[in-house]
Design an enzyme around this catalytic site. Structure first.
Site, PDB file in Angstrom:
ATOM      1  N   GLU A 144       1.019  -0.926   0.019  1.00 23.30           N
ATOM      2  CA  GLU A 144      -0.025  -0.233  -0.396  1.00 23.30           C
ATOM      3  C   GLU A 144       1.235   1.108  -0.086  1.00 23.30           C
ATOM      4  OE1 GLU A 144      -2.980   0.027  -0.329  1.00 23.30           O
ATOM      5  OE2 GLU A 144      -3.759  -1.918   0.406  1.00 23.30           O
ATOM      6  N   CYS A 194      -2.298   9.494   2.383  1.00 18.77           N
ATOM      7  CA  CYS A 194      -1.582   8.635   1.238  1.00 18.77           C
ATOM      8  C   CYS A 194      -3.078   8.864   0.077  1.00 18.77           C
ATOM      9  CB  CYS A 194      -1.966   6.739   1.588  1.00 18.77           C
ATOM     10  SG  CYS A 194      -3.629   6.771   2.543  1.00 18.77           S
TER      11      CYS A 194
HETATM   12  P1  NAD Z   1       8.483   4.725   4.188  1.00 17.46           P
HETATM   13  O1  NAD Z   1       8.494   3.941   2.896  1.00 17.46           O
HETATM   14  O2  NAD Z   1       9.984   5.618   4.106  1.00 17.46           O
HETATM   15  O3  NAD Z   1       8.631   4.068   5.616  1.00 17.46           O
HETATM   16  C1  NAD Z   1       7.807   2.700   5.981  1.00 17.46           C
HETATM   17  C2  NAD Z   1       7.669   1.649   6.549  1.00 17.46           C
HETATM   18  O4  NAD Z   1       8.487   1.194   5.836  1.00 17.46           O
HETATM   19  C3  NAD Z   1       8.542   2.004   7.926  1.00 17.46           C
HETATM   20  O5  NAD Z   1       8.563   1.288   8.811  1.00 17.46           O
HETATM   21  C4  NAD Z   1      10.633   1.931   7.378  1.00 17.46           C
HETATM   22  O6  NAD Z   1      11.228   1.563   8.670  1.00 17.46           O
HETATM   23  C5  NAD Z   1      10.186   0.994   6.627  1.00 17.46           C
HETATM   24  N1  NAD Z   1      11.042   0.708   5.527  1.00 17.46           N
HETATM   25  C6  NAD Z   1      12.124   1.735   4.995  1.00 17.46           C
HETATM   26  N2  NAD Z   1      12.684   0.590   4.070  1.00 17.46           N
HETATM   27  C7  NAD Z   1      12.511  -0.616   3.751  1.00 17.46           C
HETATM   28  C8  NAD Z   1      13.418  -1.705   2.928  1.00 17.46           C
HETATM   29  N3  NAD Z   1      14.404  -1.624   2.468  1.00 17.46           N
HETATM   30  N4  NAD Z   1      12.544  -2.423   3.504  1.00 17.46           N
HETATM   31  C9  NAD Z   1      11.639  -2.718   4.701  1.00 17.46           C
HETATM   32  N5  NAD Z   1      11.282  -1.754   5.114  1.00 17.46           N
HETATM   33  C10 NAD Z   1      11.336  -0.981   4.761  1.00 17.46           C
HETATM   34  O7  NAD Z   1       7.468   5.730   4.389  1.00 17.46           O
HETATM   35  P2  NAD Z   1       6.942   6.693   5.563  1.00 17.46           P
HETATM   36  O8  NAD Z   1       7.622   7.514   5.037  1.00 17.46           O
HETATM   37  O9  NAD Z   1       6.843   6.131   6.472  1.00 17.46           O
HETATM   38  O10 NAD Z   1       5.249   6.734   4.752  1.00 17.46           O
HETATM   39  C11 NAD Z   1       5.205   7.948   3.710  1.00 17.46           C
HETATM   40  C12 NAD Z   1       4.654   6.727   2.631  1.00 17.46           C
HETATM   41  O11 NAD Z   1       3.816   6.374   3.270  1.00 17.46           O
HETATM   42  C13 NAD Z   1       3.739   8.296   1.850  1.00 17.46           C
HETATM   43  O12 NAD Z   1       5.195   7.794   0.655  1.00 17.46           O
HETATM   44  C14 NAD Z   1       2.422   7.532   2.133  1.00 17.46           C
HETATM   45  O13 NAD Z   1       1.194   7.735   0.598  1.00 17.46           O
HETATM   46  C15 NAD Z   1       2.179   6.531   2.483  1.00 17.46           C
HETATM   47  N6  NAD Z   1       1.373   5.675   2.707  1.00 17.46           N
HETATM   48  C16 NAD Z   1       0.447   5.062   1.477  1.00 17.46           C
HETATM   49  C17 NAD Z   1      -0.863   4.180   2.682  1.00 17.46           C
HETATM   50  C18 NAD Z   1      -1.463   3.554   1.304  1.00 17.46           C
HETATM   51  O14 NAD Z   1      -2.372   2.769   1.950  1.00 17.46           O
HETATM   52  N7  NAD Z   1      -1.393   3.446   0.445  1.00 17.46           N
HETATM   53  C19 NAD Z   1      -1.185   4.832   3.758  1.00 17.46           C
HETATM   54  C20 NAD Z   1      -0.330   5.846   4.137  1.00 17.46           C
HETATM   55  C21 NAD Z   1       0.885   5.787   3.786  1.00 17.46           C
END
Ligand code: NAD
Length: 470
Positions: free
Chosen positions: A235, A269
Site C-alpha cells: 500500500e 496517503c
Molecule cells: P517509508 O516507506 O519511508 O517507511 C514505511 C515503513 O517501511 C517504515 O516502517 C520503514 O522503516 C520501513 N522501511 C523502509 N525501508 C525499508 C526496506 N528497504 N525494507 C523494509 N522496510 C523498510 O514511508 P513513510 O515515510 O513512513 O510513510 C509515508 C509514505 O507512506 C507516503 O508515501 C504515503 O503515501 C504512504 N502511505 C500509503 C498508504 C496506503 O494505504 N497506500 C497509507 C499511509 C501512507
C-alpha cells in the site's frame, strides 16, 4: 518490544522526537538480529495452534477491541506526542482501532462450492499463510497497523509487526495491551529502522509481507522478497487529483475540499495532492480556500482547539519547505502560507500554490504535507487526462452537481478509489489499494481478508458434507 508474550528491552535504543517540541518523547528499543529471530521464531511456533480454531480467533479479536477501549485516552496521548496530530484526531484514530477489531471479528473466511452433484464435490477453502511481516508508516501508525493485524489474525496467521522509527511508541503500547488477550507469539511487535524492515523482508520464515509506505520502499521490498517468492501487499504513495467542475457551489464545497487535502496536515496517503479547478471558478475557489486556511488553528496537538499539528519529522518538514520554495522559484504564487512557522516544532501552515505547471515537483510528486497546488483547466477531458498522466494511482475525486456525469468521470480516473463530491472517506467493508506504482493487492473488506489467505481446492467424492474452514 513484545516478543512471545514478553516485554523485551534492548541494549541499544534510539530517540523518538515529539514533532511539536523537538524534545525526546522516549528512548525506544532497537531490535537486534537475535531478537528479531526470537520474534519470528515465536510467531512460527504460535502458528501451529493459532491456525486451528476460527471461533477462538473471533473471540480474541473481540477481546482485543475491549482491551484497547479500556486504554483509549493513554494510547491517544502517546500518539499525539510522537506523531503530532491533535488529541481529538488521535482519539478518533484509536476509536477506529476498536471499531476495526469489532468489525473484523464479524467476518469469516468463506468456503466456495464450485461443484456439488452426482459426479463429485469441489470446494475452494481459504488457508492461513503462516507468519506475516507487517511494516507500517508514521502518518496513522495505529489504524494502519490494525488494518493488518485484525484480518491477519482472523485468517489464522501470526504476525511480526514493525512500526516506523518515527512513531513506534503507540504501536509498541498497542502490542503490549493486546498481550492481555492473545496467546504468546501470535502478535510480536519489534522496533527499529529501515534495516530492521529489510531483515524481516528477507527472512525465510516470513510468508507474506504487508507494507504500507512509500513507493521507493515498496520497490525495494518487492525486489528483496523476489528471491523467496514472498507474497506481497504493498500500500504505497499517492498523488491524488481532485477535479472541480464549474457547476459547483464554491462556498459550499470549500471546507470539504480543504479537509480532503489538509487532514492530518496533508500526511494522508489518499489526501488531495493536486487540485484541478475549472478556470471560470478558479479565482473564487482560491479565495474561499485561502480564507478557510487562515482560520484553521495550527499548533501543538496537546493543546485544546488545535486543528492541525506539525509535520511529523524533520526530513519531511524540509521536503515540504523545499517543494514550496522550488515552486516559488519557478514563478508560482503563494495564495496563503508558504513559509515554516517559527520553531520549536516542525510547523508549516496550510499553503495554497497557484500559477504552477504540471511538471513542477510540487505537482508531479507526492508532497505528503500541508501544501496544495491549484491548477486551472478548461475542459474536463483534459483535466482527467492530466490527473491520469502519472505513475501514481491511489485515488481521486470529481466535484460537480451533476452526480450522474460525475460518476462517469470518476470511473475514468486511473486509481483504486474514486469519489464524487467527497474525498478521503472510507467504508470498513470496502477494499483499499492502488493501481500503477501506488500498490499491489488490497486491504480491508473480504478482499483484504482473502489477501491474507491462500486458496486450496479440495476435490471430494459426491454427496459429502462441506469441509469446514478453520
Ligand atoms: P517509508 O516507506 O519511508 O517507511 C514505511 C515503513 O517501511 C517504515 O516502517 C520503514 O522503516 C520501513 N522501511 C523502509 N525501508 C525499508 C526496506 N528497504 N525494507 C523494509 N522496510 C523498510 O514511508 P513513510 O515515510 O513512513 O510513510 C509515508 C509514505 O507512506 C507516503 O508515501 C504515503 O503515501 C504512504 N502511505 C500509503 C498508504 C496506503 O494505504 N497506500 C497509507 C499511509 C501512507
Amino acid at each position: 518490544m513484545v516478543i512471545n508474550g514478553q516485554i523485551i528491552r534492548s541494549d541499544r535504543t534510539f530517540d523518538v522526537i515529539n514533532p511539536a517540541t523537538e524534545t525526546t518523547v522516549a528512548a525506544c528499543p532497537e531490535c537486534s538480529s537475535e531478537q528479531l529471530e526470537m520474534a519470528i521464531g515465536a510467531a512460527h511456533q504460535a502458528f501451529g495452534d493459532w491456525q486451528k480454531n476460527q471461533a477462538k480467533r473471533k473471540k480474541a479479536l473481540i477481546g482485543c477491541a475491549r482491551a484497547v477501549k479500556s486504554q483509549m485516552r493513554d494510547l491517544a496521548e502517546l500518539l499525539t506526542r510522537e506523531q503530532g496530530k491533535p488529541r481529538r484526531n488521535a482519539l478518533h484514530e484509536v476509536s477506529g482501532v476498536v471499531h476495526w477489531f469489532q468489525q473484523t471479528a464479524g467476518m469469516k473466511t468463506p468456503v466456495d462450492v464450485i461443484q456439488d452433484d452426482d459426479h463429485g464435490k469441489v470446494e475452494v477453502r481459504r488457508k492461513p499463510l503462516g507468519v506475516i511481516g507487517a511494516i507500517t508508516p508514521w502518518n496513522y501508525p495505529l489504524i494502519l497497523a490494525v488494518w493488518k493485524i485484525a484480518p491477519a489474525l482472523l485468517a489464522g496467521n501470526t504476525i511480526v509487526l514493525k512500526p516506523s522509527p518515527y512513531t513506534p511508541l503507540s504501536t509498541l503500547k498497542l502490542g503490549e495491551i493486546l498481550q492481555e488477550v492473545l496467546p504468546p507469539g501470535v502478535l510480536n511487535v519489534v522496533s527499529g529502522g529501515d534495516e530492521l524492515g529489510a531483515q524481516i523482508v528477507t527472512h525465510p520464515d516470513i510468508r507474506k509481507i504487508s507494507l504500507t509506505g512509500s513507493i521507493a520502499t515498496g520497490k525495494a521490498v518487492a525486489a528483496a522478497s523476489a528471491s523467496d517468492l514472498k507474497r506481497l501487499v504493498l500500500e504505497l504513495g499517492g498523488n491524488d487529483a481532485a477535479i472541480v467542475l464549474p457547476d459547483v457551489d464554491v462556498k459550499a464545497i470549500a471546507e470539504s475540499l480543504f479537509w480532503g487535502a489538509f487532514e492530518n496536515s496533508g500526511q494522508v496517503c489518499q489526501a488531495i495532492k493536486r487540485l484541478y479547478v475549472h478556470e471560470s471558478i478558479h479565482e473564487d475557489l482560491v479565495t474561499e480556500l485561502s480564507a478557510f486556511a487562515q482560520s484553521v488553528k495550527v499548533g501543538n496537538g496537546m493543546e485544546g482547539g488545535i486543528q492541525l499539528g506539525p509535520i511529523n519529522n524533520r526530513p519531511q518538514f524540509e521536503r515540504v519547505i523545499s517543494l514550496v520554495d522550488d515552486a516559488r522559484s519557478r514563478g508560482a504564487k503563494i495564495a496563503t502560507g508558504g513559509s515554516p512557522i517559527a520553531g520549536p516544532g516542525f510547523f508549516y501552515p496550510p499553503t495554497l500554490v497557484t500559477d504552477i505547471t504540471d511538471d513542477a515537483p510540487l505537482v508531479a510528486e507526492e508532497q505528503f504535507g500541508p501544501a496544495l497546488p491549484i491548477l486551472p483547466f478548461d475542459n474536463v477531458e483534459d483535466a482527467i487526462a492530466r490527473a491520469n498522466a502519472t505513475h501514481y494511482g491511489l485515488s481521486g475525486s470529481i466535484w460537480t452537481q451533476d452526480i450522474k456525469r460525475g460518476a462517469e468521470w470518476a470511473s475514468q480516473l486511473e486509481c483504486g478509489t474514486a469519489w464524487v463530491n467527497q474525498h478521503n472517506t472510507f467504508h470498513p467493508d470496502a477494499p483499499v489499494g492502488g493501481v500503477k506504482w501506488s500498490g499491489i493487492g488490497y486491504q480491508n473488506g473480504r478482499w483484504g481478508l482473502e489477501a491474507l489467505c491462500s486458496l486450496q481446492t479440495v476435490h471430494l467424492p459426491p454427496h459429502q458434507d462441506s469441509v469446514s474452514s478453520a
